[in-house]
Design a protein around this motif. Structure first.
Motif, short mmCIF file in Angstrom:
data_model
loop_
_atom_site.label_atom_id
_atom_site.label_comp_id
_atom_site.label_asym_id
_atom_site.label_seq_id
_atom_site.Cartn_x
_atom_site.Cartn_y
_atom_site.Cartn_z
N THR B 357 0.81 -1.21 0.00
CA THR B 357 0.00 0.00 0.00
C THR B 357 0.85 1.27 0.00
OG1 THR B 357 -0.10 0.00 2.41
CG2 THR B 357 -1.86 -1.15 1.26
N LYS B 358 2.16 1.10 -0.03
CA LYS B 358 3.02 2.27 0.14
C LYS B 358 3.77 2.61 -1.14
CE LYS B 358 2.71 1.90 4.81
NZ LYS B 358 1.38 2.05 5.37
N VAL B 359 4.17 3.87 -1.19
CA VAL B 359 4.80 4.36 -2.42
C VAL B 359 6.26 3.94 -2.52
CG1 VAL B 359 5.45 6.56 -1.36
CG2 VAL B 359 5.18 6.43 -3.84
N GLU B 360 6.68 3.67 -3.75
CA GLU B 360 8.08 3.49 -4.07
C GLU B 360 8.25 3.77 -5.57
OE1 GLU B 360 10.53 -0.20 -3.21
OE2 GLU B 360 10.08 0.47 -1.16
N GLN B 361 9.49 4.06 -5.97
CA GLN B 361 9.80 4.26 -7.38
C GLN B 361 10.84 3.25 -7.81
OE1 GLN B 361 11.09 8.43 -7.11
NE2 GLN B 361 9.33 8.98 -8.38
N LEU B 409 4.63 4.83 -15.78
CA LEU B 409 4.96 4.59 -14.37
C LEU B 409 4.30 5.62 -13.48
CD1 LEU B 409 8.75 3.70 -14.63
CD2 LEU B 409 6.86 2.15 -14.17
N SER B 410 3.23 5.20 -12.84
CA SER B 410 2.62 6.02 -11.80
C SER B 410 3.12 5.43 -10.48
CB SER B 410 1.10 5.96 -11.92
OG SER B 410 0.49 6.62 -10.84
N ASP B 411 2.61 5.90 -9.35
CA ASP B 411 2.96 5.27 -8.09
C ASP B 411 1.86 5.49 -7.06
OD1 ASP B 411 3.33 7.77 -6.80
OD2 ASP B 411 5.44 7.84 -7.38
N ALA B 412 2.03 4.87 -5.90
CA ALA B 412 0.98 4.92 -4.88
C ALA B 412 0.72 6.34 -4.41
CB ALA B 412 1.37 4.03 -3.70
N ASP B 607 29.14 11.44 -13.50
CA ASP B 607 29.13 10.76 -12.20
C ASP B 607 27.96 11.29 -11.36
OD1 ASP B 607 29.68 9.31 -10.00
OD2 ASP B 607 31.68 10.14 -9.64
N VAL B 608 26.78 10.80 -11.67
CA VAL B 608 25.56 11.30 -11.02
C VAL B 608 25.39 10.60 -9.67
CG1 VAL B 608 23.06 11.52 -11.22
CG2 VAL B 608 24.49 11.75 -13.26
N ASP B 609 25.32 11.38 -8.63
CA ASP B 609 25.11 10.86 -7.27
C ASP B 609 23.61 10.68 -7.04
OD1 ASP B 609 25.62 10.06 -4.71
OD2 ASP B 609 26.25 12.02 -3.96
N CYS B 610 23.26 10.18 -5.87
CA CYS B 610 21.83 10.04 -5.58
C CYS B 610 21.58 10.13 -4.08
CB CYS B 610 21.34 8.68 -6.08
SG CYS B 610 22.16 7.28 -5.32
N TRP B 611 20.36 10.51 -3.77
CA TRP B 611 19.86 10.41 -2.40
C TRP B 611 18.49 9.79 -2.50
CZ3 TRP B 611 15.51 12.32 0.14
CH2 TRP B 611 15.50 12.10 1.53
N THR B 612 18.31 8.66 -1.85
CA THR B 612 17.02 7.98 -1.96
C THR B 612 16.58 7.47 -0.60
OG1 THR B 612 17.86 5.72 -2.27
CG2 THR B 612 17.76 7.12 -4.24
N ARG B 613 15.29 7.29 -0.45
CA ARG B 613 14.73 6.72 0.77
C ARG B 613 13.58 5.78 0.41
NH1 ARG B 613 18.67 8.03 2.51
NH2 ARG B 613 19.26 9.16 4.38
N VAL B 614 13.42 4.69 1.19
CA VAL B 614 12.28 3.79 0.99
C VAL B 614 11.54 3.65 2.32
CG1 VAL B 614 12.97 2.49 -1.04
CG2 VAL B 614 13.96 1.89 1.16
N LEU B 615 10.98 4.73 2.79
CA LEU B 615 10.32 4.74 4.09
C LEU B 615 8.84 4.40 4.00
CD1 LEU B 615 12.02 8.04 5.31
CD2 LEU B 615 12.54 5.72 6.10
N GLY B 616 8.40 4.06 2.80
CA GLY B 616 6.98 3.75 2.64
C GLY B 616 6.12 4.99 2.68
N GLU B 617 6.69 6.15 2.43
CA GLU B 617 5.91 7.39 2.39
C GLU B 617 6.53 8.30 1.34
OE1 GLU B 617 6.42 9.01 6.41
OE2 GLU B 617 8.04 10.25 5.62
#
Lengths: 315, 638, 375
Positions: B357-361, B409-412, B607-617
């Motif tokens: 039920t939670k969002v992610e990409q 690609l949509s998301d929650a 050299d593309v860096d990233c910041w990502t989170r998968v907190l379910g929100e």
């Protein structure tokens, strides 16, 4: 009244098609393969029913028999293993005006595609589903199929097939909303053609299992059968198939009313003799594509409807 | 978005004594949450508040707070269910950071939000007080423990005897308390009661009339209670726009967009969070002559859509990650046979069942590269709910013109978020016309690839003279199975070329912020609002940051390497998993990166860096702001 | 039929005809959309209302796709000449306009003293404009250039092809009993044509009897619910909603072969009522006698074949008009036959022509109404 796509198709109705109109590429099956006789019976059926090649679609999966659409001059869809039925369902749902035939092998339909098979029976979408059952995987060179007889030695089960074979007729008859279930054999062409004709004319999902010789891998399974008509019992009935021409060759005949589902199931279960004929038919079963059929709209009409729909979300 | 939201708790109007007339807090933006046990209706309450606010001309973003189970155990932090509603004077593009006010039906649901750091320090808490003196000693103990935990945070806690109040009107307040709470919010935010009433009636239109009437009685009870007992009101004055607006969630927008595209067949198998597209279509599609086919499984849904597309107008299928995995073989078939197909993937947390039920990409790379064999196709990502509508028109057209698979690609976050947007100005040219049934000229081949573009004209069953067999096997331009060595090389080139041609028609993306600077944030999909809000705040702080949002991910929008070269550092911000650069065993070479950053590094050699989170929100703009602060001028991994 | 609720009755009949109306309506819509597809593929984008490339790509593509470049690289259609485009556009406009007329297309009124056949023919010619438009558009689409057929000149029903007849637009006709001359309608009742007459005022008791043919569904009823009998029947049919005192019968080919199976008579008046206004009393009496004769034959035959069972129809009370739809392809339906009423048909051999049919055939031959002529 067959479903109409547009008024454009209301012309050229006088054209008559012959066998030659349905000839596709040169078939590349092994010499003596039963697929050849199924192909020729199918072409005969199309000519007899005068189906315009452009309005006819053959859908198949993967396997020897699934090359079928390439060899017949209609539209064809040679898809992925086991999944001919969903594709065919999509064709018919979107285009009820097309005549849809599905050609599947035993691995295709009964094994990898089993889920779709069960549900296609229940949807009862108007199409002819031919199961070309040679009881072996041929294209991939002799692996056990769900209908391979128990004990039969194959490359994947070298000590012989471990389990009793699946009975596709029995299974089909067990599914809710089954509406046409028949069995025929490619070495009895007259019976095969009559069965296909009855299947085509049945409004709904017509399941026909065609017992088929594979001279290359399973010659011993069906190869001798043409010489032993006594091992075959014809189910005969005025609402099923009753061919006078076969009386002499197949003396073992049983009158079976295809309206009788219980009897059909009993006959299907009993494997002591090979039964050819219509086990069951009921033309009145609900058809999914008919139930879901809807009127069509023009683009300006759709815009009007959509504006009304958007009104419901208007701020 | 430059406003840093004032913190309610800081406000001197709050005092222990009740002022004779309530003080009105003027706010540019304000965030409210309503949480309850599942089934108590906090979601309805929040949705109605959001919808009515939108109808009154406010900017709104509504996000569902959804537990994974239909009926999780009651009074359990894991079971918190409800909505966050962010209301603004102008447009609101994301769910914001923390909530300013929360209505909680029990202290456990409240605790869940507190522990997720969802509440602004000093936030106002309106809590159902029935648990305080509950017969059950255990419950009383839980209440006390919760209050102790919450007490440290400095919230302003207001007890609401909702249950007791509702007993005056209903025997079972569990089934009506949400309307009482809605009444409180109606009074607090001065919402239009006629609009609220209309929403309630709409919601209960399929039930007995008495249900709506009782709900409205409860609503009025809540209004009256708030009038007597609450010493403050919040004013978020709407800034009236000059455009007609509509308000809906992303799945509704996808469904309406599919209709606007003239599509007439959707095949699906139920899966969260994609399913509500089919709920929406199921109610509506038939009025347009369309069919929603619920197939026996995900695979069959793809097969039915392909069969339908092959024989007529482009069809579509809707799914989420696990379904995308199952459909893979059929997607390859669509590519190989060049059958137009639109697939909408409403992404959720993964892998496997993940966070349903939670969002992610986290489906990006699977969507682009997930098909065994080389399967060039198109991947689009709408960034807003408005784009969820419009993307369907474009996807359908591209699928048809390029005989291509188009994955959307949509998301929650988009699927369940509710936002007002300008009412689409419908155009007849969007609507798919009937399949061409004209005779095929003699000698024409079903894959007569134009050498320059890879494009070819497809033949549709019914066209006289066009009889041929499509095949998933490698084939030549007449669709004959390839038996010679060069055909596969040639046909592969043609299938790839047409996607390259589409790429050639794309414009380079535009930048949010300056054309050059210290830091460029690159995003895709539903994070756009949060990223741009964070960038705006950072720029207000004087930081040299810009952002860029990609919507065409395959083919990728052009000119990226050149744009990237103008920034000291480029990094993606995404909702998928990446290793921290300084994590154990992580090296520059083996680091698992955000999926877009992987793609951009491969395609641009930057050299593309990233910041990502998968907190379910959804990402919080405040969190992104922190990332910007710590990366501006830092030079990152370079 | 309640005469004070004419509109209600017409609406009721239109509902009963939903199937055939929708089939025609949908075919019009699909044809229009196919013409639009042609326009989209063969017109110069943006110049002729088929939508510019940018419009077609939608708002999502707006800032992202360079429409000019897209046109250049991708939308390299095969523009047709202006005359062709114009002809296609006319067809499209005509079809859309025809759709807009809604149910009005399926209702006609015979003016007092007017000619029933002429009214029906004119109305069908009007709705059949769809066939003409489609023919013209198809001509254009197939690259044969615009013809003088374009623009949808009227196409008389007798000019319709067999396939067009199968899709014939149904028609509800309000007509005074005094103007009820149905003989001329026989030629129009082909393919899938459905006609429902709503008869007002004094009328002959059995005007439709003379139209009975083996393949034709012919029914008279006073009950508006009786029109549901038409539902699901693929062949040609005519039904009249008559005043209370008229004959009530139905002849439904789906019931099987032979009049004994197909014909059910629920009520036959003793004689043509001698009342002011009943037109052409002699013809009316002949029609009535014809119905009696057919019914007598059918009953006789049934008694002969199954003496112990009385004919059911007379007691059926309304059931006669609720035939069982026989789904399926026509050939199949014919092969299997719909089950006749048990008691009537139990012992009849379906393969053999029914004795009553043979007799009736001979009689009809004598009366100049034989199957040899009209079939």
């Amino acid at each position: 009244m067959s479903a109409v796509c547009s008024l454009f198709q209301l012309h050229d109705e006088s054209r008559e098609y012959g066998m030659g109109d349905y000839e596709g590429a040169q078939a590349r099956w092994c010499p003596g393969c039963g697929d050849h006789s199924v192909l020729s019976a199918t072409q005969r059926l199309l000519a007899r029913e005068n189906l315009p090649p452009e309005k006819t679609v053959f859908v198949s999966g993967i396997g020897c028999s699934s090359r079928f659409p390439h060899y017949i001059n209609t539209y064809g869809f040679h898809g992925v293993h086991g999944r001919a039925l969903p594709v065919a369902t999509g064709v018919k749902l979107h285009r009820p005006d097309l005549h849809v035939f599905v050609v599947m092998g035993d691995g295709d339909c009964i094994s990898i595609g089993a889920g779709h098979w069960i549900h296609a029976i229940r949807y009862n979408v108007d199409m002819v589903a031919l199961l070309l059952d040679n009881e072996i995987y041929g294209l991939t060179k002799m692996q056990t199929s769900p209908t391979t007889p128990q004990g039969y030695v194959t490359n994947t089960q070298p000590r012989g097939s471990y389990l009793p074979p699946m009975n596709p007729i029995e299974a089909t008859l067990g599914v809710t909303n089954a509406s046409f279930v028949a069995q025929t054999a490619e070495w009895v062409p007259a019976h095969m053609l009559a069965t296909m004709e009855a299947a085509y004319r049945h409004p709904g999902f017509s399941f026909v299992r065609i017992l088929q010789r594979c001279p290359h891998f399973t010659d011993d399974l069906f190869g001798e059968l043409p010489k032993h008509p006594e091992r075959v019992q014809l189910l005969v009935h005025e609402h099923g198939i009753d061919l006078e021409a076969l009386e002499g060759r197949f003396p073992n005949r049983l009158a079976h009313d295809p309206a009788d589902l219980d009897e059909a199931r009993r006959l299907a279960e009993d494997a002591s003799v090979i039964r050819l004929g219509v086990f069951f038919r009921d033309d009145s079963r609900p058809r999914y594509e008919e139930t879901r059929h809807l009127p069509a709209y023009t683009a300006p009409e759709k815009l009007e409807l959509l504006e009304r729909e958007l009104d419901r979300y208007a701020v | 978005m430059s406003t840093r939201l004032p913190v309610v708790g800081d406000d001197p109007v709050f005092s222990a004594e009740q002022p004779s007339s309530p003080r009105v807090l003027e706010r540019a933006q304000y965030t409210v949450e309503v949480v309850s046990d599942s089934g108590e209706g906090a979601q309805s309450c929040g949705q109605i508040l959001g919808t009515v606010s939108a109808k009154m001309g406010n900017g709104v973003w509504t996000v569902e707070i959804i537990p994974a189970e239909v009926q999780p155990p009651p009074r359990n932090p894991a079971g918190a269910s409800g909505n966050r509603v962010r209301i603004g004077s102008g447009p609101v593009t994301n769910w914001g950071d923390r909530t300013d006010l929360i209505v909680a039906f029990n202290e456990q649901a409240l605790l869940a939000r507190h522990r997720l750091d969802a509440l602004e320090p000093g936030a106002v808490i309106l809590i159902e007080s029935m648990w305080q003196d509950h017969d059950d000693e255990g419950i009383r103990a839980e209440w006390s423990a919760a209050m102790e935990e919450l007490g440290a945070a400095g919230y302003r806690i207001i007890h609401v005897p909702a249950h007791e109040q509702c007993l005056a009107l209903t025997e079972n307040p569990y089934l009506g308390k949400n309307m009482f709470m809605l009444g409180i919010l109606t009074e607090l935010f001065d919402r239009d009661t006629a609009l609220i009433g209309a929403q309630i009636r709409h919601r209960f239109r399929k039930k007995d009339e008495s249900v709506a009437e009782r709900s409205i009685d409860l609503l009025e009870l809540g209004i009256a209670w708030a009038r007597e007992n609450l010493d403050f009101r919040v004013s978020v004055p709407p800034v009236p726009g000059d455009r007609d607006m509509v308000v809906m969630n992303g799945n509704q927008a996808v469904a309406l967009g599919a209709v606007a595209a003239g599509m007439e067949l959707a095949a699906m198998y139920p899966i969260t969070p994609a399913t509500s597209v089919s709920h929406q279509l199921g109610e509506m599609f038939e009025r347009f002559g369309g069919i929603v086919h619920q197939a026996e499984d995900e695979i069959a849904a793809a097969g039915v859509a392909i069969g339908a597309s092959y024989a007529g107008k482009t069809a579509f299928t809707i799914t989420s990650g696990p379904g995308l995995a199952l459909k893979t073989e059929f997607l390859g078939l669509a590519v190989m046979t060049e059958t137009p197909l639109v697939l909408v993937d409403v992404q959720r947390g993964g892998p496997s069942t993940g966070l349903p039920t939670k969002v992610e990409q986290s489906d990006l790379l699977a969507a682009i590269f997930g098909q065994p064999g080389d399967a060039p196709h198109v991947v689009l990502a709408p960034a807003t709910i408005e784009e969820c509508f419009h993307v369907m028109v474009t996807a359908r057209r591209i699928a048809e013109t390029f005989r291509a698979l188009v994955i959307v690609l949509s998301d929650a976050n988009l699927a369940t978020g509710v936002q007002p947007f300008p009412r689409p100005e419908l155009d007849q040219a969007w609507i798919a016309s009937a399949p061409d049934q004209s005779p095929v000229p003699e000698g024409k081949a079903p894959y007569a690839w134009d050498e320059q573009t890879g494009l070819s004209q497809r033949f549709i069953p019914g066209q006289p003279g066009g009889m041929f067999t499509v095949t998933g096997l490698a084939h030549d331009e007449r669709s004959k199975v390839a038996y010679t060595s060069d055909i596969n090389q040639w046909s592969s080139a043609m299938r790839s070329r047409k996607i390259a041609v589409l790429g050639q028609t794309l414009r380079p993306p535009s930048l949010n912020g300056d054309d050059a600077g210290d830091l460029l944030i690159v995003g895709w999909g539903s994070t756009k609002g949060a990223i741009e809000e964070a960038v705006a705040r950072a720029r207000d702080e004087g930081l040299s940051v810009s952002s860029l949002h990609l919507t065409f991910l395959s083919p990728l929008e052009p000119g990226l390497a050149e744009i990237f070269s103008r920034f000291q550092k480029v990094m993606t911000v995404e909702i998928n998993y990446s290793d921290e650069p300084d994590g154990p065993f992580v090296t520059h070479q083996n680091r698992r990166r955000g999926q877009l950053s992987w793609l951009l590094r491969a395609q641009t050699l930057v050299d593309v860096d990233c910041w990502t989170r998968v907190l379910g929100e959804p990402l919080r703009p405040g969190a992104i702001l922190e990332v910007i602060r710590s990366n501006c001028g830092a030079g990152g991994e370079r | 039929m309640p005469s004070d609720d004419r509109e209600g009755t017409t609406a009721r009949v239109l509902t009963a005809l939903t199937g055939s109306r929708e089939a025609f309506d949908s075919a019009l819509a699909r044809t229009a959309e196919e013409v639009r597809a042609f326009l989209e593929a063969h017109s110069d984008p943006g110049t002729d209302g088929s939508g510019s490339v940018a419009a077609r790509l939608g708002a999502f593509a707006g800032a992202r796709i360079d429409a000019a470049r897209f046109t250049d690289l991708v939308e390299r259609g095969e523009p047709a000449d202006r005359q062709t485009i114009h002809a296609a556009q006319e067809a499209w406009t005509g079809l859309v306009a025809l759709r807009k007329r809604g149910t009005e297309l399926y209702v006609a009124r015979v003016p007092a003293g007017g000619d029933l056949t002429e009214t029906v023919s004119a109305a069908l010619t009007e709705s059949g404009r769809g066939f003409a438009l489609a023919r013209a558009a198809r001509f254009v689409r197939d690259g044969k250039g615009p013809t003088d057929q374009s623009g949808g000149h009227p196409l008389l029903p007798r000019e319709w092809s067999t396939a067009e007849r199968a899709l014939a637009p149904p028609l509800v006709v309000e007509v005074d009993g005094a103007d009820l001359r149905v003989g001329g309608l026989a030629d129009l009742l082909e393919g899938g044509q459905k006609l429902v007459l709503i008869v007002r005022g004094p009328a002959p008791p059995a005007p439709l009897a003379r139209l009975i043919r083996p393949w034709l569904l012919v029914a008279q009823t006073a009950d508006p619910e009786g029109v549901d009998a038409l539902g699901g029947f693929a062949g040609p049919a005519i039904l009249a909603l008559m005043p209370e005192e008229a004959a009530v019968f139905s002849h439904d080919p789906r019931r099987g072969s032979g009049y004994a199976r197909r014909l059910l008579v629920e009520h036959v008046p003793e004689a043509v009522p001698v009342r002011a206004g009943v037109p052409r009393p002699t013809a009316a009496a002949e029609d009535l006698e014809h119905l009696r004769e057919l019914w007598r034959l059918a009953t006789l035959a049934v008694e002969g074949a199954a003496a112990e069972t009385p004919p059911t129809a007379v007691t059926a009370g309304g059931s006669a008009l609720r035939g069982v739809a026989a789904p399926g392809k026509p050939s199949e339906a014919a092969q299997l036959g719909s089950a006749p009423p048990e008691s009537v048909a139990a012992d009849l051999d379906p393969a053999e022509p029914h004795p009553a049919d043979r007799l009736a055939g001979w009689l009809l031959e004598q009366a100049g109404l034989g199957a040899g002529g009209g079939g």
